[in-house]
Design an enzyme around this catalytic site. Sequence first.
Site, PDB file in Angstrom:
ATOM      1  N   ASP A  11       0.860  -1.186   0.000  1.00 44.14           N
ATOM      2  CA  ASP A  11       0.000   0.000   0.000  1.00 44.14           C
ATOM      3  C   ASP A  11       0.893   1.232   0.000  1.00 44.14           C
ATOM      4  O   ASP A  11       1.767   1.371   0.858  1.00 44.14           O
ATOM      5  CB  ASP A  11      -0.869   0.022   1.266  1.00 44.14           C
ATOM      6  CG  ASP A  11      -1.991  -1.007   1.184  1.00 44.14           C
ATOM      7  OD1 ASP A  11      -2.111  -1.658   0.130  1.00 44.14           O
ATOM      8  OD2 ASP A  11      -2.731  -1.149   2.170  1.00 44.14           O
ATOM      9  N   ASP A 130     -14.027  -5.694  -5.616  1.00 43.67           N
ATOM     10  CA  ASP A 130     -14.151  -5.713  -4.151  1.00 43.67           C
ATOM     11  C   ASP A 130     -15.567  -6.155  -3.819  1.00 43.67           C
ATOM     12  O   ASP A 130     -16.521  -5.437  -4.114  1.00 43.67           O
ATOM     13  CB  ASP A 130     -13.910  -4.307  -3.567  1.00 43.67           C
ATOM     14  CG  ASP A 130     -12.450  -3.887  -3.690  1.00 43.67           C
ATOM     15  OD1 ASP A 130     -11.614  -4.734  -4.058  1.00 43.67           O
ATOM     16  OD2 ASP A 130     -12.143  -2.710  -3.432  1.00 43.67           O
TER      17      ASP A 130
END
Lengths: 251, 208
Positions: A11, A130
């Site tokens: 990330d 997602d």
Amino acid sequence: MLKNRIIPCLDVKNGRVVKGINFVDLQDAGDPVEQAKIYSDGGADEICFLDITASNENRDTIYNVVEKTSKKCFVPLTVGGGVRSVEDINKLLNCGADKVSINTAAVQNPEVVVESSKKFGSQCIVVAIDAKKNGDKWEIFTHGGRNNTGTDAIEFAKKMENSGAGELLVTSMDRDGTQVGYDIDLMSKISSIVNIPVIASGGVGNLDHLVDGIKLGNASAVLAASIFHYGKHSVKEAKEYLDSKGIPVRI
Amino acid sequence: MNVTIVDYNSGNISSVINSFKEVAKDKVNIEVTSDLSKIKSSDKVVLPGQGSFKSCVDALNKINGLVDTLSEFAINNKKPLLGICVGLQMFADVGFEEIETKGLGWISGKVSKIDNQNGKYKLPHIGWNEINITKDSKIFKDIENKSHMYFVHSYEFIPEDKNVVSATTDYSSNIVCSVEKENIFGTQFHPEKSDKIGLKIIDNFINL
């Protein structure tokens, strides 16, 4: 024989790694380029950057990161997060990304997938799905999991394949960050309905979860973040473990 | 020495450029261009290719004189040329991606979709697969048999003369993944994305 891939994900926020590897010999633990290099030297089959930069002013930081990484890592590099348009994809590819993953934009405007796969080839277009369980189905969430679109995840996966996606990166929002394992039902349902490779994501807490993602979820590749970040496991250990369970990996 | 990577708007070639520059360091000059005179005067040429067979052939043809210059370089002057992925596929007479499209015709054969055996094999063929080296190729110097290379493609080159094949990989069938015909080299896999072993292949090509 084609090997199953292990993909560590980093990330990146404002050009810095948010959750990093705790390696003592790292000069700069927040430097995504250095961390990506450690992963690729350690046998990662691909590297994934997820840009979680919130503000638009700092968006350009990811381009710089990608450019530097691609000059040091010679394994495939996938970049996602905040990709809105064909122009964004073009910019990332020009900086040296090999694949770009599209999430919110693919849901809001599937034409982006159609157009970009025509323009750059399906091989570099990954659609990130997602999904969260709701009753007996899964629904697509966008904006980093904040918005429920109500769209059926399985149908959407098929639609994305038909739109030209080369791969699907499927994340279970229920499992993400929990370390209790992938949502195997979700992975295997999507994997069985599409003929393109599925990358399983969300929920890995130990090496058996990686095995399950491949054996039970039928994923072609497994993506994980935290188990690699804090030195809990190295990519090499993960591969040796998979190998011991009879899963073909590149060692 | 000058090595030219042909930039003909065939999609993303940054990784090819980065890997060649990494290997070349300061010893070899890497040019990235579609300038015909520069291609003519270079010692070696790299022909990358991403996207569909048709889009790559169309992009080559769009640059006036490029195909002729490349043919002169590789066929008449017999200088070393390396095709990567669709760059290799375009050596064929014909490709069947999107629509039947004429290739360069340098190595007789066709490019067809990989047989996925009714969905048993996912396409594209993405990831690391072992190569079976079937003949001594100069670009495989110090490369072990069964080395892993990174692949991403849905179509395969089927040459008529199997003697040009230098390696195959097993996915649905024995897919041709490397060819060598005199001075012409090609890899279906991506050496630029195949880690150190891939860079070694690039090094071998540069040092031919």
